[in-house]
Enzyme design. Structure first.
Site, PDB file in Angstrom:
ATOM      1  N   TYR A  91       0.821  -1.218   0.000  1.00  0.00           N
ATOM      2  CA  TYR A  91       0.000   0.000   0.000  1.00  0.00           C
ATOM      3  C   TYR A  91       0.854   1.267   0.000  1.00  0.00           C
ATOM      4  O   TYR A  91       0.413   2.307   0.457  1.00  0.00           O
ATOM      5  CB  TYR A  91      -0.960  -0.024   1.185  1.00  0.00           C
ATOM      6  CG  TYR A  91      -1.883  -1.210   1.133  1.00  0.00           C
ATOM      7  CD1 TYR A  91      -2.838  -1.319   0.123  1.00  0.00           C
ATOM      8  CD2 TYR A  91      -1.786  -2.243   2.051  1.00  0.00           C
ATOM      9  CE1 TYR A  91      -3.665  -2.421   0.039  1.00  0.00           C
ATOM     10  CE2 TYR A  91      -2.617  -3.356   1.977  1.00  0.00           C
ATOM     11  CZ  TYR A  91      -3.552  -3.436   0.965  1.00  0.00           C
ATOM     12  OH  TYR A  91      -4.371  -4.533   0.882  1.00  0.00           O
ATOM     13  N   TYR A 486     -11.101  -1.943  -0.044  1.00  0.00           N
ATOM     14  CA  TYR A 486     -11.058  -1.209   1.221  1.00  0.00           C
ATOM     15  C   TYR A 486      -9.754  -0.482   1.486  1.00  0.00           C
ATOM     16  O   TYR A 486      -9.675   0.300   2.437  1.00  0.00           O
ATOM     17  CB  TYR A 486     -11.433  -2.124   2.389  1.00  0.00           C
ATOM     18  CG  TYR A 486     -10.325  -2.955   2.981  1.00  0.00           C
ATOM     19  CD1 TYR A 486      -9.858  -4.091   2.333  1.00  0.00           C
ATOM     20  CD2 TYR A 486      -9.775  -2.625   4.201  1.00  0.00           C
ATOM     21  CE1 TYR A 486      -8.865  -4.859   2.886  1.00  0.00           C
ATOM     22  CE2 TYR A 486      -8.775  -3.390   4.769  1.00  0.00           C
ATOM     23  CZ  TYR A 486      -8.324  -4.507   4.109  1.00  0.00           C
ATOM     24  OH  TYR A 486      -7.331  -5.270   4.661  1.00  0.00           O
ATOM     25  N   ARG A 487      -8.746  -0.687   0.719  1.00  0.00           N
ATOM     26  CA  ARG A 487      -7.559   0.161   0.754  1.00  0.00           C
ATOM     27  C   ARG A 487      -6.748  -0.118  -0.496  1.00  0.00           C
ATOM     28  O   ARG A 487      -6.892  -1.176  -1.118  1.00  0.00           O
ATOM     29  CB  ARG A 487      -6.721  -0.050   2.011  1.00  0.00           C
ATOM     30  CG  ARG A 487      -6.322  -1.476   2.312  1.00  0.00           C
ATOM     31  CD  ARG A 487      -5.447  -1.481   3.565  1.00  0.00           C
ATOM     32  NE  ARG A 487      -5.266  -2.813   4.110  1.00  0.00           N
ATOM     33  CZ  ARG A 487      -4.347  -3.088   5.036  1.00  0.00           C
ATOM     34  NH1 ARG A 487      -3.544  -2.149   5.476  1.00  0.00           N
ATOM     35  NH2 ARG A 487      -4.236  -4.304   5.520  1.00  0.00           N
TER      36      ARG A 487
END
Lengths: 541, 131
Positions: A91, A486-487
């Site tokens: 991420y 969700y991310r």
């Protein structure tokens, strides 16, 4: 050296000088070789002009130094990007969302402030890693269990603020959901405490998170409204024992009943994180489909009838789920018996196999060789060695990955639909699909299913372009189906939040109003999760 | 000088031992590991502001022939492409550690941080210096 956008070398040098006055010369990093340490190792733009890179880094030792950094950044218009450990690689790692930002590396703020084994909470600073907190607990023999991500080199604060997850019981493996109270520094340099921490003298900061009035903690997660400098977390009392049992069901169509029953058990707090699999497909997370299954899919997605025939031909049950129980021995054994009874009553042909039973905490020598550290709340880095050596999981060369986790309702049909969409999208890009009709969901969050896509990243620009196209298409397809991702990596955050389009993206517009009011110069993490300051919105993707 | 063996998980060695020592006194680290372990170590070294200075990837090619990919300060790299095997390899690395100039400018390209899952990783050992 990269420069912050619209900042001259002269102004930047002055800002760095003031950062150095705040934290000391040795804690300001501006040489190319030092700044390179903050590159994202898994960048999907590695060595391309669009790779997110920092201009410098600064490492404060305490809250007062964070306040000074923020004030200097505000005065000079320097974007800053706080990281705790910066190791959430898929991420974005330690790299900023906006190139040229100064990374605020909080690694020196590494104190475990409190662990209470009677009220079961911890209060930590952002530079505390899961390993640090675990070692603190072990050294003092405290009677609590952590819930850790895998790998465990991240920090509880950083992980929870990015909505990270673990592997034990549901209230704890949602790391942001199990936080209680935080302290943060605003873009103006003010220190704010949330919940009961707002009242001087309160001894219940880590007991009750709502305080009085609005609960604003959520504004600090996946966002850019402040720099979190302390955070409390609820911990699970160390369970007396850990027990596992596996349920298998014979038919493809039994997945629906299996899902409903697992949901019942989880929502009743009888089990920990379930782990689904497919004996017929020899499937599970990260497993390749067997050759026979690939042949079955040659003509497109098979009908349920063909899938039932396939299961029969394999001679193995269609689905399995491992249930994990934490608690006193008499309770976990009774819970497993209750689970068996309920499955037996509801799914014809369900069968059961006892698994592990351990008294906790395990002795250190047993734990050292135990392959199931994450479900026992023990941080590890073994996943890197394991994945590198397992030809089943990585037949294709893979130098990094960008994960895409689609949030689904807990329904069998949704899992099959997501697996089919992902399989077809991978095929469209000429990438061998990892998804198939026996793909299983992950229950990181107890109330939802996640179907994961692991998109490879490379040290090769052409291959990365292909991966970006695939990833972007997956985001589009998920949104078409109403599945939240969700991310995501900074490279895709603008695209992702653009999908939250209810009422003309009212949510993002609200967040932008907050940003304009709280951080009008937009110095803290501009662009994080699509929240840009007013001066930069025109260039938004 | 301390010597540690790593098997599978670098975490406890780093967080329980190495990081604390390096925070107190920064000394060069050198080792021979697989790429996955080195990848973790490169990431973790940021905790103590240390970085890759020199590396030799020891690639076993088909037929068992060993090829060395050397990266680091040019004056050290020169002449090291024909590193021997077995004892001579270790001796050559020891010589490198002695000759590294830690004060000179460094090439950021050494910080490869190649992900741990590369297809060739399993059979590759890397000798490295982090400082």
């Amino acid at each position: 050296m990269a420069l912050p956008p619209n900042v001259s070398e002269e102004v930047f040098a002055s800002a760095l000088s003031e950062f150095a006055q705040a934290v000391g010369d040795e804690w300001v990093f501006s040489s190319d070789e030092d700044v390179a340490l903050y590159r994202d190792s898994y960048s999907i733009y590695w060595d391309e002009p669009e790779e997110r890179v920092a201009s410098a880094a600064v490492a404060p030792a305490n809250v007062e130094e964070v306040q000074q950094i923020v004030r200097v950044a505000n005065r000079y218009g320097i974007p800053i990007y706080p990281i705790s450990t910066g190791r959430n690689l898929t991420y974005g790692g330690a790299a900023p969302t906006l190139s040229g930002s100064v990374v605020v590396d909080l690694k020196r703020m590494n104190r475990v402030l409190e662990v209470d084994e009677d009220r079961h909470f911890a209060l930590v600073e952002p530079g505390v890693s899961y390993f640090d907190l675990y070692n603190y607990i072990q050294e003092r023999g405290l009677n609590v269990m952590l819930d850790v991500p895998d790998p465990g080199w991240g920090s509880p604060i950083g992980n929870s603020l990015d909505h990270g997850v673990g592997y034990t019981m549901s209230p704890y493996r949602d790391h942001f959901g199990s936080h209680c109270g935080m302290e943060f520094v605003t873009a103006e340099g003010e220190v704010v405490r949330t919940g009961n921490g707002a009242m001087p003298g309160s001894e219940s900061w880590q007991d009750y998170r709502y305080g009085v009035g609005p609960m604003i903690d959520g504004l600090l997660a996946q966002s850019n409204f402040g720099i979190v400098t302390k955070m409390g977390f609820w911990l699970m009392p160390m369970p007396e024992t850990f027990l596992t049992g596996t349920v298998t069901v014979p038919r493809y169509g039994d997945f629906d009943a299996l899902v409903k029953e697992v949901s019942y058990l989880e929502d009743s707090f009888l089990t920990g994180m379930p782990s689904f699999g497919s004996p017929a497909a020899r499937g599970g997370i990260g497993r390749q489909a067997p050759t026979q299954l690939a042949e079955l899919m040659q003509d497109g997605w098979p009908s349920v009838e063909r899938l039932e025939d396939f299961v029969s031909a394999q001679g193995r049950p269609a689905w399995s789920v491992e249930l994990r129980f934490y608690g006193p021995e008499e309770v976990v054994r009774a819970s497993w018996e209750a689970a068996k009874r309920r499955f037996g009553d509801r799914v014809a042909g369900a069968s059961f196999e006892d698994g592990d039973f351990w008294r906790l905490p395990l002795p250190a020598d047993e734990l050292a060789t135990n392959p199931r550290k994450a479900v026992l709340g023990v941080p590890a880095l073994e996943i890197f060695a394991t994945m590198a050596r397992n030809p089943q999981t990585n037949e294709a060369p893979l130098e990094g990955h960008a994960d895409l986790f689609a949030f689904l309702p807990r329904k069998a049909e949704a899992v099959h639909d997501a697996a089919r969409m992902m399989s077809e999208t991978y095929s469209e890009f000429g990438t061998p699909p990892a998804h198939h009709p026996f793909s299983t969901p992950i229950n990181f969050y107890s109330r939802a299913f996640i179907v994961a896509a692991i998109v490879p990243t490379w040290r090769d620009a052409a291959k990365n372009a292909q991966s970006r196209a695939l990833y972007s298409r997956l985001i589009d397809r998920c949104a078409e189906n109403g599945w939240i991702v969700y991310r995501t990596n900074p490279a895709f955050q603008d695209q992702l939040v653009s999908k939250l389009s209810f009422n003309n993206n009212a949510l993002l517009r609200f967040e932008e109003k907050l940003k304009d009011g709280i951080d009008p110069k937009g110095i803290i993490s501009p662009g994080r999760y699509g929240i840009w300051p007013a001066s930069m919105r025109s260039g938004r993707a | 000088m301390g010597v540690s063996e790593v098997s599978g998980d670098l975490g406890q060695l780093w967080y329980g031992e190495l990081r604390g020592q390096l925070r107190r006194t920064k000394v060069p680290l050198t080792g021979l590991t697989d790429r996955a372990t080195l990848f973790c170590l490169e990431e973790l070294a940021r905790d103590v502001d240390m970085k890759m200075r020199f590396r030799v990837d020891r690639v076993v090619e088909q037929g068992g022939r060993i090829r060395h990919e050397v990266a680091g300060q040019p004056r050290l790299v020169t002449g090291l492409h024909d590193l021997g095997t077995d004892e001579s390899f270790g001796n050559a690395m020891a010589s490198v550690v002695r000759r590294i100039d830690f004060s000179s400018s460094r090439d950021v390209r050494i910080q490869r941080r190649t992900g741990p899952f590369h297809n060739a990783s399993e059979r590759v050992l890397v000798a490295w210096v982090i400082a």
